[in-house]
Design a protein around this motif. Sequence first.
Motif, PDB file in Angstrom:
ATOM      1  N   THR A 270       0.816  -1.209   0.000  1.00  0.00           N
ATOM      2  CA  THR A 270       0.000   0.000   0.000  1.00  0.00           C
ATOM      3  C   THR A 270       0.850   1.259   0.000  1.00  0.00           C
ATOM      4  OG1 THR A 270      -0.122   0.025   2.426  1.00  0.00           O
ATOM      5  CG2 THR A 270      -1.872  -1.142   1.237  1.00  0.00           C
ATOM      6  N   PHE A 271       0.264   2.325  -0.548  1.00  0.00           N
ATOM      7  CA  PHE A 271       0.881   3.644  -0.477  1.00  0.00           C
ATOM      8  C   PHE A 271      -0.128   4.630   0.088  1.00  0.00           C
ATOM      9  CE2 PHE A 271       1.591   7.870  -2.421  1.00  0.00           C
ATOM     10  CZ  PHE A 271       2.781   8.171  -1.766  1.00  0.00           C
ATOM     11  N   TYR A 272       0.291   5.360   1.117  1.00  0.00           N
ATOM     12  CA  TYR A 272      -0.584   6.355   1.747  1.00  0.00           C
ATOM     13  C   TYR A 272       0.095   7.718   1.753  1.00  0.00           C
ATOM     14  CZ  TYR A 272      -3.450   8.839   5.154  1.00  0.00           C
ATOM     15  OH  TYR A 272      -4.262   9.763   5.763  1.00  0.00           O
ATOM     16  N   SER A 273      -0.651   8.713   1.343  1.00  0.00           N
ATOM     17  CA  SER A 273      -0.155  10.088   1.390  1.00  0.00           C
ATOM     18  C   SER A 273      -1.345  11.029   1.366  1.00  0.00           C
ATOM     19  CB  SER A 273       0.769  10.375   0.195  1.00  0.00           C
ATOM     20  OG  SER A 273       1.150  11.742   0.168  1.00  0.00           O
ATOM     21  N   LYS A 274      -1.158  12.212   1.946  1.00  0.00           N
ATOM     22  CA  LYS A 274      -2.174  13.256   1.861  1.00  0.00           C
ATOM     23  C   LYS A 274      -1.796  14.302   0.805  1.00  0.00           C
ATOM     24  CE  LYS A 274      -3.773  12.855   6.647  1.00  0.00           C
ATOM     25  NZ  LYS A 274      -3.989  13.549   7.943  1.00  0.00           N
ATOM     26  N   ASP A 275      -0.665  14.088   0.156  1.00  0.00           N
ATOM     27  CA  ASP A 275      -0.158  15.002  -0.873  1.00  0.00           C
ATOM     28  C   ASP A 275      -0.688  14.564  -2.237  1.00  0.00           C
ATOM     29  OD1 ASP A 275       1.352  16.353  -2.827  1.00  0.00           O
ATOM     30  OD2 ASP A 275       3.109  16.473  -1.521  1.00  0.00           O
ATOM     31  N   ILE A 276      -1.601  15.335  -2.804  1.00  0.00           N
ATOM     32  CA  ILE A 276      -2.246  14.973  -4.068  1.00  0.00           C
ATOM     33  C   ILE A 276      -1.228  14.816  -5.191  1.00  0.00           C
ATOM     34  CG2 ILE A 276      -3.808  15.797  -5.887  1.00  0.00           C
ATOM     35  CD1 ILE A 276      -5.190  14.687  -3.401  1.00  0.00           C
ATOM     36  N   ARG A 277      -0.276  15.705  -5.273  1.00  0.00           N
ATOM     37  CA  ARG A 277       0.713  15.631  -6.355  1.00  0.00           C
ATOM     38  C   ARG A 277       1.634  14.426  -6.168  1.00  0.00           C
ATOM     39  NH1 ARG A 277       0.229  20.034  -9.522  1.00  0.00           N
ATOM     40  NH2 ARG A 277       2.112  19.469 -10.668  1.00  0.00           N
ATOM     41  N   GLU A 278       1.963  14.088  -4.947  1.00  0.00           N
ATOM     42  CA  GLU A 278       2.785  12.904  -4.687  1.00  0.00           C
ATOM     43  C   GLU A 278       2.029  11.631  -5.063  1.00  0.00           C
ATOM     44  OE1 GLU A 278       5.782  11.789  -1.162  1.00  0.00           O
ATOM     45  OE2 GLU A 278       3.665  11.705  -0.536  1.00  0.00           O
ATOM     46  N   ILE A 279       0.748  11.555  -4.699  1.00  0.00           N
ATOM     47  CA  ILE A 279      -0.075  10.405  -5.091  1.00  0.00           C
ATOM     48  C   ILE A 279      -0.115  10.304  -6.607  1.00  0.00           C
ATOM     49  CG2 ILE A 279      -2.388   9.391  -5.035  1.00  0.00           C
ATOM     50  CD1 ILE A 279      -2.835  10.915  -2.388  1.00  0.00           C
ATOM     51  N   GLY A 280      -0.343  11.435  -7.273  1.00  0.00           N
ATOM     52  CA  GLY A 280      -0.384  11.445  -8.733  1.00  0.00           C
ATOM     53  C   GLY A 280       0.912  10.973  -9.341  1.00  0.00           C
ATOM     54  N   ALA A 281       2.043  11.371  -8.753  1.00  0.00           N
ATOM     55  CA  ALA A 281       3.353  10.995  -9.286  1.00  0.00           C
ATOM     56  C   ALA A 281       3.592   9.490  -9.170  1.00  0.00           C
ATOM     57  CB  ALA A 281       4.452  11.763  -8.553  1.00  0.00           C
ATOM     58  N   VAL A 282       3.123   8.886  -8.080  1.00  0.00           N
ATOM     59  CA  VAL A 282       3.249   7.435  -7.932  1.00  0.00           C
ATOM     60  C   VAL A 282       2.391   6.725  -8.975  1.00  0.00           C
ATOM     61  CG1 VAL A 282       2.771   5.475  -6.411  1.00  0.00           C
ATOM     62  CG2 VAL A 282       3.839   7.539  -5.487  1.00  0.00           C
ATOM     63  N   ILE A 283       1.139   7.161  -9.124  1.00  0.00           N
ATOM     64  CA  ILE A 283       0.242   6.546 -10.112  1.00  0.00           C
ATOM     65  C   ILE A 283       0.792   6.711 -11.524  1.00  0.00           C
ATOM     66  CG2 ILE A 283      -2.080   6.621 -11.126  1.00  0.00           C
ATOM     67  CD1 ILE A 283      -3.129   7.521  -8.399  1.00  0.00           C
ATOM     68  N   ALA A 284       1.427   7.851 -11.793  1.00  0.00           N
ATOM     69  CA  ALA A 284       1.981   8.107 -13.130  1.00  0.00           C
ATOM     70  C   ALA A 284       3.062   7.112 -13.504  1.00  0.00           C
ATOM     71  CB  ALA A 284       2.538   9.532 -13.196  1.00  0.00           C
ATOM     72  N   VAL A 303      -2.931  12.153 -14.729  1.00  0.00           N
ATOM     73  CA  VAL A 303      -1.490  11.903 -14.897  1.00  0.00           C
ATOM     74  C   VAL A 303      -1.255  10.949 -16.064  1.00  0.00           C
ATOM     75  CG1 VAL A 303      -0.946  12.424 -12.493  1.00  0.00           C
ATOM     76  CG2 VAL A 303      -1.422  10.040 -13.148  1.00  0.00           C
ATOM     77  N   GLN A 304      -2.283  10.779 -16.889  1.00  0.00           N
ATOM     78  CA  GLN A 304      -2.233  10.022 -18.135  1.00  0.00           C
ATOM     79  C   GLN A 304      -1.905   8.543 -17.968  1.00  0.00           C
ATOM     80  OE1 GLN A 304      -1.045  13.544 -18.381  1.00  0.00           O
ATOM     81  NE2 GLN A 304      -3.214  13.577 -18.894  1.00  0.00           N
ATOM     82  N   THR A 305      -2.242   7.980 -16.828  1.00  0.00           N
ATOM     83  CA  THR A 305      -2.133   6.537 -16.658  1.00  0.00           C
ATOM     84  C   THR A 305      -3.422   5.888 -17.164  1.00  0.00           C
ATOM     85  OG1 THR A 305      -0.619   6.626 -14.774  1.00  0.00           O
ATOM     86  CG2 THR A 305      -2.022   4.678 -14.934  1.00  0.00           C
ATOM     87  N   PRO A 306      -3.334   4.852 -18.009  1.00  0.00           N
ATOM     88  CA  PRO A 306      -4.542   4.167 -18.463  1.00  0.00           C
ATOM     89  C   PRO A 306      -5.412   3.780 -17.271  1.00  0.00           C
ATOM     90  CG  PRO A 306      -2.641   3.358 -19.663  1.00  0.00           C
ATOM     91  CD  PRO A 306      -2.113   4.265 -18.589  1.00  0.00           C
ATOM     92  N   THR A 307      -6.675   4.142 -17.349  1.00  0.00           N
ATOM     93  CA  THR A 307      -7.547   4.034 -16.180  1.00  0.00           C
ATOM     94  C   THR A 307      -8.823   3.259 -16.501  1.00  0.00           C
ATOM     95  OG1 THR A 307      -6.730   6.142 -15.292  1.00  0.00           O
ATOM     96  CG2 THR A 307      -8.880   5.388 -14.501  1.00  0.00           C
ATOM     97  N   ILE A 308      -9.157   2.305 -15.630  1.00  0.00           N
ATOM     98  CA  ILE A 308     -10.443   1.620 -15.707  1.00  0.00           C
ATOM     99  C   ILE A 308     -11.289   2.126 -14.548  1.00  0.00           C
ATOM    100  CG2 ILE A 308     -11.657  -0.575 -15.580  1.00  0.00           C
ATOM    101  CD1 ILE A 308      -9.235  -1.928 -16.792  1.00  0.00           C
ATOM    102  N   GLY A 309     -12.349   2.850 -14.872  1.00  0.00           N
ATOM    103  CA  GLY A 309     -13.255   3.358 -13.856  1.00  0.00           C
ATOM    104  C   GLY A 309     -14.387   2.369 -13.631  1.00  0.00           C
ATOM    105  N   LEU A 310     -14.600   1.978 -12.370  1.00  0.00           N
ATOM    106  CA  LEU A 310     -15.625   1.002 -12.021  1.00  0.00           C
ATOM    107  C   LEU A 310     -16.885   1.742 -11.576  1.00  0.00           C
ATOM    108  CD1 LEU A 310     -13.274  -1.302  -9.916  1.00  0.00           C
ATOM    109  CD2 LEU A 310     -13.929  -1.609 -12.319  1.00  0.00           C
ATOM    110  N   PHE A 311     -17.948   1.627 -12.357  1.00  0.00           N
ATOM    111  CA  PHE A 311     -19.177   2.373 -12.088  1.00  0.00           C
ATOM    112  C   PHE A 311     -20.296   1.416 -11.682  1.00  0.00           C
ATOM    113  CE2 PHE A 311     -16.626   5.254 -14.459  1.00  0.00           C
ATOM    114  CZ  PHE A 311     -17.048   6.536 -14.130  1.00  0.00           C
TER     115      PHE A 311
END
Length: 359
Positions: A270-284, A303-311
Amino acid sequence: MGLLKKINVFRRSLMRNLTKNIGKASSQEDIILVDKNDIKRILICRPNGRLGNLLLITPLVQEVTEIFPNCKVDLFVKGTLAPIIFENYDNIDKIIDLPKKPFKSLLKYLNVWISIKRQKYDVAINVDQNSSSGRLAVQFSNAKYKFFGDSSEESQHVKNDYDHIAKYPVYNFRYYLTKLRFPKSNKIIAPLNLKLSSSEIADGKKILNDLIHNDKKTICIFTYATGEKCLSEDWWESFYTQLKREYSNYNIIEILPVENVSQIAFKAPTFYSKDIREIGAVIANTDLFIGADSGIMHLASAVQTPTIGLFSVSNIKKYEPYDNCSIGVDVNLYTRKDYVKTINSILNNGKLSIYSDAI
């Protein structure tokens, strides 16, 4: 529904009815914008403080600054996230933020409206036509050109992606510009974009490497969402088991929400952070993101990572991730084979990202 929520729903409904006709009586068809270089300052109004809703206006901001490259843009929003999200947008000048609880910060609330009135704007834009505060802000401003966010019937009938909440504001604004004698634009609408820097991407890569300790590609999951959008622990347990079995040659990590909870009982790294840009950088730095409709889903898309959104309950056409092989899927209709087919299709196409050189 609790009493406070009922009051809030009633308040919003009342304000929408009171403000829905603002701007409709005034006609600007006799105003012609002769030289776009004359546009020096623009106000964009989206008085909402949620992560997803702020990320979803980045295509409009990109559109506006491409059309008017010499302009400075002020954002009228709510909360404190906007300065973080738009940190690397050179044209953004001021962030005018309404307090989340106006009656507890009445003086600040009034000062916000006074500042909008005092500033001279060339163009004022309301993003969402159903936003009463947005319509009021445009009306209250001193801008020469006022766009209240009203829909373009022409675009609704012609554009098959018009319903998307990140796209229809752009289509509507383009239509408004044709009324000012601008040429009609058929350009592809820009993706959501957090505009991470190369150093942020490098830091995200280091965090990911410290988490997984190998060179395998990585699938990132986000198991949380608010309210009815949050899929059950049983659903996620079954899905995670399937992912591990089908993609044993991939790392699978979980991004944790600010609530620090997991629908799979923290079984994945797991990765936990309250920093939105840091979270985005990990996902990127990952190859695929899978998660329910949420602000973090839109962050992955930004952050242009291919994304599957579950609706499961949300409107897919309105909120689904787009670009870079991204897709929204209805979990009520998908089978296990459907998930594997979709995931394989995305992974086999590879990741096409503006950040690919840094990864």
